[in-house]
Design a protein around this motif. Structure first.
Motif, PDB file in Angstrom:
ATOM      1  N   LEU A 114       0.823  -1.209   0.000  1.00 11.02           N
ATOM      2  CA  LEU A 114       0.000   0.000   0.000  1.00 11.02           C
ATOM      3  C   LEU A 114       0.858   1.260   0.000  1.00 11.02           C
ATOM      4  CD1 LEU A 114      -2.780  -1.079   2.542  1.00 11.02           C
ATOM      5  CD2 LEU A 114      -3.010  -0.859   0.062  1.00 11.02           C
ATOM      6  N   LEU A 115       1.899   1.263   0.843  1.00  7.45           N
ATOM      7  CA  LEU A 115       2.789   2.426   0.891  1.00  7.45           C
ATOM      8  C   LEU A 115       3.515   2.623  -0.439  1.00  7.45           C
ATOM      9  CD1 LEU A 115       4.359   1.998   4.455  1.00  7.45           C
ATOM     10  CD2 LEU A 115       2.820   3.818   3.726  1.00  7.45           C
ATOM     11  N   ASN A 116       3.820   1.522  -1.098  1.00  8.07           N
ATOM     12  CA  ASN A 116       4.542   1.601  -2.365  1.00  8.07           C
ATOM     13  C   ASN A 116       3.704   2.242  -3.476  1.00  8.07           C
ATOM     14  OD1 ASN A 116       6.997   0.860  -3.867  1.00  8.07           O
ATOM     15  ND2 ASN A 116       5.613  -0.458  -5.023  1.00  8.07           N
ATOM     16  N   GLU A 117       2.387   2.216  -3.307  1.00 11.89           N
ATOM     17  CA  GLU A 117       1.500   2.777  -4.329  1.00 11.89           C
ATOM     18  C   GLU A 117       1.305   4.277  -4.175  1.00 11.89           C
ATOM     19  OE1 GLU A 117       0.219   1.191  -6.983  1.00 11.89           O
ATOM     20  OE2 GLU A 117       1.492  -0.469  -6.326  1.00 11.89           O
ATOM     21  N   ILE A 118       1.767   4.850  -3.065  1.00 11.70           N
ATOM     22  CA  ILE A 118       1.609   6.292  -2.849  1.00 11.70           C
ATOM     23  C   ILE A 118       2.618   7.041  -3.714  1.00 11.70           C
ATOM     24  CG2 ILE A 118       1.736   8.151  -1.151  1.00 11.70           C
ATOM     25  CD1 ILE A 118       0.947   6.124   0.984  1.00 11.70           C
ATOM     26  N   ARG A 119       2.151   7.984  -4.482  1.00 13.27           N
ATOM     27  CA  ARG A 119       3.013   8.708  -5.418  1.00 13.27           C
ATOM     28  C   ARG A 119       3.568  10.009  -4.842  1.00 13.27           C
ATOM     29  NH1 ARG A 119       3.639   4.598  -6.771  1.00 13.27           N
ATOM     30  NH2 ARG A 119       2.869   3.450  -8.591  1.00 13.27           N
ATOM     31  N   LEU A 120       2.883  10.619  -3.879  1.00 11.54           N
ATOM     32  CA  LEU A 120       3.383  11.850  -3.257  1.00 11.54           C
ATOM     33  C   LEU A 120       4.487  11.486  -2.271  1.00 11.54           C
ATOM     34  CD1 LEU A 120       0.035  13.779  -2.617  1.00 11.54           C
ATOM     35  CD2 LEU A 120       1.724  14.195  -4.427  1.00 11.54           C
ATOM     36  N   VAL A 121       5.713  11.886  -2.556  1.00 10.81           N
ATOM     37  CA  VAL A 121       6.871  11.464  -1.766  1.00 10.81           C
ATOM     38  C   VAL A 121       6.770  11.936  -0.320  1.00 10.81           C
ATOM     39  CG1 VAL A 121       9.380  11.595  -1.530  1.00 10.81           C
ATOM     40  CG2 VAL A 121       8.337  11.427  -3.809  1.00 10.81           C
ATOM     41  N   PHE A 122       6.405  13.205  -0.118  1.00  8.03           N
ATOM     42  CA  PHE A 122       6.311  13.741   1.235  1.00  8.03           C
ATOM     43  C   PHE A 122       5.268  12.971   2.059  1.00  8.03           C
ATOM     44  CE2 PHE A 122       4.100  16.526   4.254  1.00  8.03           C
ATOM     45  CZ  PHE A 122       5.156  16.878   5.089  1.00  8.03           C
ATOM     46  N   TYR A 123       4.097  12.738   1.460  1.00  2.45           N
ATOM     47  CA  TYR A 123       3.024  12.028   2.156  1.00  2.45           C
ATOM     48  C   TYR A 123       3.436  10.591   2.456  1.00  2.45           C
ATOM     49  CZ  TYR A 123      -1.717  10.405   3.185  1.00  2.45           C
ATOM     50  OH  TYR A 123      -2.833   9.885   3.790  1.00  2.45           O
TER      51      TYR A 123
END
Length: 318
Positions: A114-123
């Motif tokens: 799930l974390l790997n799918e996040i595209r916003l680096v800061f978030y």
């Protein structure tokens, strides 16, 4: 056909091999120096204490020591299996180990995906920090948080139940809830920290594979099934083998802080029993036998799991 090595050739070959080994050690001397503290740690705290396991076969007397204590053979192991509550304690340990394997082991994998799918680096980094933090809390603090949440009077869970006209429940005072509390608290505390290795493995996947999959029309779900999960299999199997080695070793602190007189029926495990019988009742030889039994079971599980993993996936510890 190669000619047979003569005695002189064999001596020269061994000398050359030894020389190349010494040269390699000197070449990578910095790495060997860095490894010394780790090697000393395992020797002092892991291997040397194994000699103390001999008291499992003795009536150990702290004044007579290892050499002067009376040998009794397998008497303590017979006592262990004849103890009326040993079956209950062992079944509790096995059930909690199974629940931990079924629910807690996959949790870091799912969270890492799930974390790997996040595209916003800061978030993404912010969420990683948030899920890592509970790992650094002691089990005493975790149990205090759980007690506050599950309190029958002021806990948020019981307040929600009362809002729907249900009676408050004393979760930590009933046998039927203690296993769920132990496993769920472990997932909350350690699953975030466990994602570190999986995220590192995910970062090593060639991005060209995903680009090729997109060209072929594969969506994110198909990419996960066809690329991400197969790439994680080696990491998952190694960590799985390490996990089953601790199958009966759920952890003393993790369970002890949640136990009370009302939930020991389903909550007491081998670690807490060893503490009560060994330290509180001073049955050192008997509890060493219990601990040795637990270690042997873990070793057997690792050996069996390693063989099965090597045959099915090709991945193994050795």
């Amino acid at each position: 056909m190669k000619a047979k090595l003569t005695g002189v050739d064999l001596i020269n070959y061994k000398a050359d091999t030894k020389r190349s080994l010494l040269l390699n050690m000197w070449k990578f001397r910095a790495l060997y120096v860095i490894a010394i503290p780790g090697i000393l740690y395992f020797i002092i705290f892991k291997y040397l204490p194994l000699a103390g396991s001999v008291i499992a076969f003795q009536n150990y007397n702290i004044f007579k020591g290892f050499t002067g204590s009376e040998w009794v053979g397998l008497e303590h192991f017979r006592t262990m299996f004849q103890y009326q509550d040993f079956g209950r304690i062992l079944s509790n340990t096995i059930l909690l180990g199974l629940y931990d394997l079924i629910f807690a082991f996959p949790a870091p994998i799912l969270l890492a995906l799930l974390l790997n799918e996040i595209r916003l680096v800061f978030y993404k980094r912010f969420l990683q920090t948030v899920v890592y933090m509970p790992h650094f809390l002691s089990w005493v603090i975790v149990s205090g948080i759980a007690l506050g949440i599950l309190s029958p009077g002021t806990g948020i869970v019981n307040q929600a139940l009362q809002a729907f006209s249900f009676e408050p429940i004393y979760f930590l005072g009933e046998n039927s809830y203690i296993r769920t509390i132990l496993i769920s608290s472990g997932i909350w505390r350690d699953s975030g920290y466990g994602t570190i290795i999986y995220l590192a493995a995910l970062a090593g996947i060639n991005p060209d594979l995903y680009e090729a999959a997109e060209v072929d029309g594969a969506g994110r779900w198909k990419q996960t099934l066809a690329i991400t999960l197969p790439s994680l299999i080696p990491t998952i199997m190694i960590l799985f083998l390490l996990h089953i080695g601790r199958f009966l070793d759920l952890g003393f602190e993790r369970v002890w802080v949640f136990l009370n007189a009302l939930n020991t029926g389903n909550g007491e495990i081998l670690d807490t029993y060893i503490y009560k019988a060994g330290l509180l009742s001073q049955q050192y030889s008997y509890t060493t036998a219990v601990g040795l039994f637990k270690s042997v079971v873990g070793l057997i599980l690792v050996l069996i799991g390693n063989i099965l993993s090597k045959k099915t996936t090709g991945e193994s510890l050795y």
